[in-house]
Design a protein around this motif. Structure first.
Motif, PDB file in Angstrom:
ATOM      1  N   ALA A 158       0.837  -1.208   0.000  1.00 58.00           N
ATOM      2  CA  ALA A 158       0.000   0.000   0.000  1.00 58.00           C
ATOM      3  C   ALA A 158       0.868   1.253   0.000  1.00 58.00           C
ATOM      4  O   ALA A 158       1.742   1.413   0.855  1.00 58.00           O
ATOM      5  N   ASP A 159       0.630   2.135  -0.966  1.00 65.65           N
ATOM      6  CA  ASP A 159       1.324   3.425  -0.991  1.00 65.65           C
ATOM      7  C   ASP A 159       0.379   4.585  -0.664  1.00 65.65           C
ATOM      8  O   ASP A 159       0.805   5.726  -0.542  1.00 65.65           O
ATOM      9  N   VAL A 160      -0.907   4.289  -0.511  1.00 66.33           N
ATOM     10  CA  VAL A 160      -1.897   5.231   0.000  1.00 66.33           C
ATOM     11  C   VAL A 160      -2.622   4.549   1.152  1.00 66.33           C
ATOM     12  O   VAL A 160      -3.201   3.476   0.969  1.00 66.33           O
ATOM     13  N   LEU A 161      -2.553   5.153   2.324  1.00 68.50           N
ATOM     14  CA  LEU A 161      -3.217   4.626   3.507  1.00 68.50           C
ATOM     15  C   LEU A 161      -4.368   5.551   3.885  1.00 68.50           C
ATOM     16  O   LEU A 161      -4.371   6.731   3.521  1.00 68.50           O
ATOM     17  N   THR A 162      -5.338   5.031   4.605  1.00 74.19           N
ATOM     18  CA  THR A 162      -6.530   5.825   4.900  1.00 74.19           C
ATOM     19  C   THR A 162      -6.979   5.592   6.336  1.00 74.19           C
ATOM     20  O   THR A 162      -6.790   4.513   6.894  1.00 74.19           O
ATOM     21  N   ALA A 163      -7.593   6.630   6.912  1.00 79.25           N
ATOM     22  CA  ALA A 163      -8.190   6.497   8.244  1.00 79.25           C
ATOM     23  C   ALA A 163      -9.370   7.453   8.370  1.00 79.25           C
ATOM     24  O   ALA A 163      -9.369   8.353   9.212  1.00 79.25           O
ATOM     25  N   PRO A 164     -10.399   7.303   7.526  1.00 78.17           N
ATOM     26  CA  PRO A 164     -11.590   8.149   7.655  1.00 78.17           C
ATOM     27  C   PRO A 164     -12.154   8.017   9.055  1.00 78.17           C
ATOM     28  O   PRO A 164     -12.128   6.931   9.648  1.00 78.17           O
ATOM     29  N   ALA A 165     -12.682   9.128   9.605  1.00 78.36           N
ATOM     30  CA  ALA A 165     -12.909   9.139  11.044  1.00 78.36           C
ATOM     31  C   ALA A 165     -14.113   9.960  11.463  1.00 78.36           C
ATOM     32  O   ALA A 165     -14.640  10.775  10.712  1.00 78.36           O
ATOM     33  N   ALA A 166     -14.497   9.701  12.729  1.00 79.89           N
ATOM     34  CA  ALA A 166     -15.407  10.572  13.467  1.00 79.89           C
ATOM     35  C   ALA A 166     -14.733  10.836  14.810  1.00 79.89           C
ATOM     36  O   ALA A 166     -15.245  10.479  15.865  1.00 79.89           O
ATOM     37  N   PHE A 167     -13.553  11.428  14.766  1.00 78.54           N
ATOM     38  CA  PHE A 167     -12.761  11.703  15.965  1.00 78.54           C
ATOM     39  C   PHE A 167     -13.517  12.660  16.883  1.00 78.54           C
ATOM     40  O   PHE A 167     -14.065  13.667  16.430  1.00 78.54           O
ATOM     41  N   THR A 168     -13.526  12.363  18.166  1.00 76.90           N
ATOM     42  CA  THR A 168     -14.125  13.306  19.109  1.00 76.90           C
ATOM     43  C   THR A 168     -13.320  14.598  19.099  1.00 76.90           C
ATOM     44  O   THR A 168     -12.127  14.613  18.765  1.00 76.90           O
ATOM     45  N   ARG A 169     -13.968  15.700  19.481  1.00 77.85           N
ATOM     46  CA  ARG A 169     -13.244  16.971  19.531  1.00 77.85           C
ATOM     47  C   ARG A 169     -12.081  16.888  20.519  1.00 77.85           C
ATOM     48  O   ARG A 169     -10.979  17.382  20.245  1.00 77.85           O
ATOM     49  N   GLN A 170     -12.307  16.247  21.665  1.00 80.14           N
ATOM     50  CA  GLN A 170     -11.277  16.166  22.700  1.00 80.14           C
ATOM     51  C   GLN A 170     -10.025  15.445  22.198  1.00 80.14           C
ATOM     52  O   GLN A 170      -8.908  15.936  22.346  1.00 80.14           O
ATOM     53  N   THR A 171     -10.199  14.290  21.585  1.00 79.16           N
ATOM     54  CA  THR A 171      -9.048  13.533  21.096  1.00 79.16           C
ATOM     55  C   THR A 171      -8.477  14.142  19.817  1.00 79.16           C
ATOM     56  O   THR A 171      -7.275  14.069  19.569  1.00 79.16           O
ATOM     57  N   GLY A 172      -9.356  14.750  19.011  1.00 80.67           N
ATOM     58  CA  GLY A 172      -8.884  15.367  17.775  1.00 80.67           C
ATOM     59  C   GLY A 172      -7.963  16.542  18.035  1.00 80.67           C
ATOM     60  O   GLY A 172      -6.902  16.675  17.401  1.00 80.67           O
ATOM     61  N   GLU A 173      -8.341  17.396  18.965  1.00 78.61           N
ATOM     62  CA  GLU A 173      -7.501  18.549  19.282  1.00 78.61           C
ATOM     63  C   GLU A 173      -6.140  18.119  19.803  1.00 78.61           C
ATOM     64  O   GLU A 173      -5.126  18.775  19.557  1.00 78.61           O
ATOM     65  N   ALA A 174      -6.098  16.998  20.503  1.00 79.60           N
ATOM     66  CA  ALA A 174      -4.840  16.524  21.089  1.00 79.60           C
ATOM     67  C   ALA A 174      -3.978  15.734  20.110  1.00 79.60           C
ATOM     68  O   ALA A 174      -2.753  15.896  20.089  1.00 79.60           O
TER      69      ALA A 174
END
Length: 288
Positions: free
Chosen positions: A173-189
């Motif tokens: 794989a030369d393109v990796l992905t992690a589409p997300a619904a990150f919480t605001r708390q964890t996303g900011e950090a």
């Protein structure tokens, strides 16, 4: 062919799949209009629903799912590879999967991936999540070979498990992905540093569409959809939590170049961990 235009769609999915499909379709068309031939949506594109009873009525099997049907139609009409970052799908055994889907320009479903790592956490300020109460974890990593890239799948919390991305990179794989619904708390950090780290350590592009803002079910997600190059440079970002589209030119030759400069995939070695107890040792000045 190593070059293509990629898009990541940022959404604020609500509890009604029918309304979410309308937003999803408009944003996919916008991305295709900007020349993207690979378009990715965020985790839980179909609906974000916390209530267990509401989930029963909101979600169905893949053959009856309206996001799946719309994706097949849109990918065929627009001539694109359409990657649904994930949506909730009822499996054959009646359990729910947090499932990514990939559609070809012919409208065919060519790959699927069920999220492996469940978001079971206890955060600050009483924020607690137990994804495993609602969803069954997947067991297989997936790499799809497209005409312009080898695409590795992951979803949201998976991004904290580098061994998954390393396995996919070793599989080509030369393109990796992690589409997300990150919480605001964890996303900011952690959002930006995790995305850049996965790109750097694997010499691969990272493309991660995100949910953003305050959702109908009460949760709040971070947004900031990202596309990162193999050297860790952010080449496109939705610098907010509003719905929208980001687009970037991808050249997978840059992945090969990064891996040639720093060949850590080849240089990795097996090793053992030896834990030694420091018995009979005391620190000077330590309280007794």
């Amino acid at each position: 062919m190593s070059k293509f235009k990629a898009a990541a769609i940022q959404m604020r999915s609500g509890i009604d799949p029918k309304r979410n499909v309308e937003t999803f379709e408009a944003l996919v068309r916008e991305a295709a209009g900007q020349g993207a031939t690979y378009i990715q949506t965020p985790e839980m594109t179909g609906a974000i629903v916390s209530d267990s009873e509401a989930r029963q009525s909101a979600f169905t099997t893949q053959d009856r799912d309206i996001i799946a049907a719309a994706s097949a139609r849109l990918s065929r009409e627009l001539g694109i590879f359409l990657h649904i970052g994930s949506t909730a799908i009822v499996r054959a055994d009646g359990k729910l999967a947090n499932r990514a889907l990939l559609y070809s320009p012919e409208g065919a479903s060519i790959a699927l991936y069920d999220k492996i790592h469940m978001f079971d956490v206890d955060l600050d300020n009483g924020e607690s999540w137990r994804e495993s109460n609602a969803y069954e974890a997947g067991t297989e990593a997936v790499v799809a070979e497209l005409p312009f890239a080898k695409l590795g799948f992951a979803i949201c919390y998976d991004v904290r498990f580098p061994q998954l991305f390393r396995a996919e990179a070793l599989a080509g794989a030369d393109v990796l992905t992690a589409p997300a619904a990150f919480t605001r708390q964890t996303g900011e950090a952690h959002w930006h540093v995790l995305q850049r780290a996965r790109a750097i350590e694997n010499g691969a592009f990272m493309i991660s569409a995100a949910q953003g803002g305050k959702h109908e079910d009460g949760r709040e997600t971070y947004g900031h959809s990202l596309i990162v190059d193999p050297w860790g440079k952010i080449i496109a970002e939705a610098d907010h939590d509003e719905p929208g589209v980001i687009v970037a030119e991808i050249d997978t030759a840059l992945s090969a170049a990064a891996r040639k400069k720093i060949p850590n995939l080849k240089n990795a070695r097996e090793f053992a961990v030896n834990t030694i107890a420091a018995e009979g040792v005391s620190l000077r000045g330590a309280a007794s």
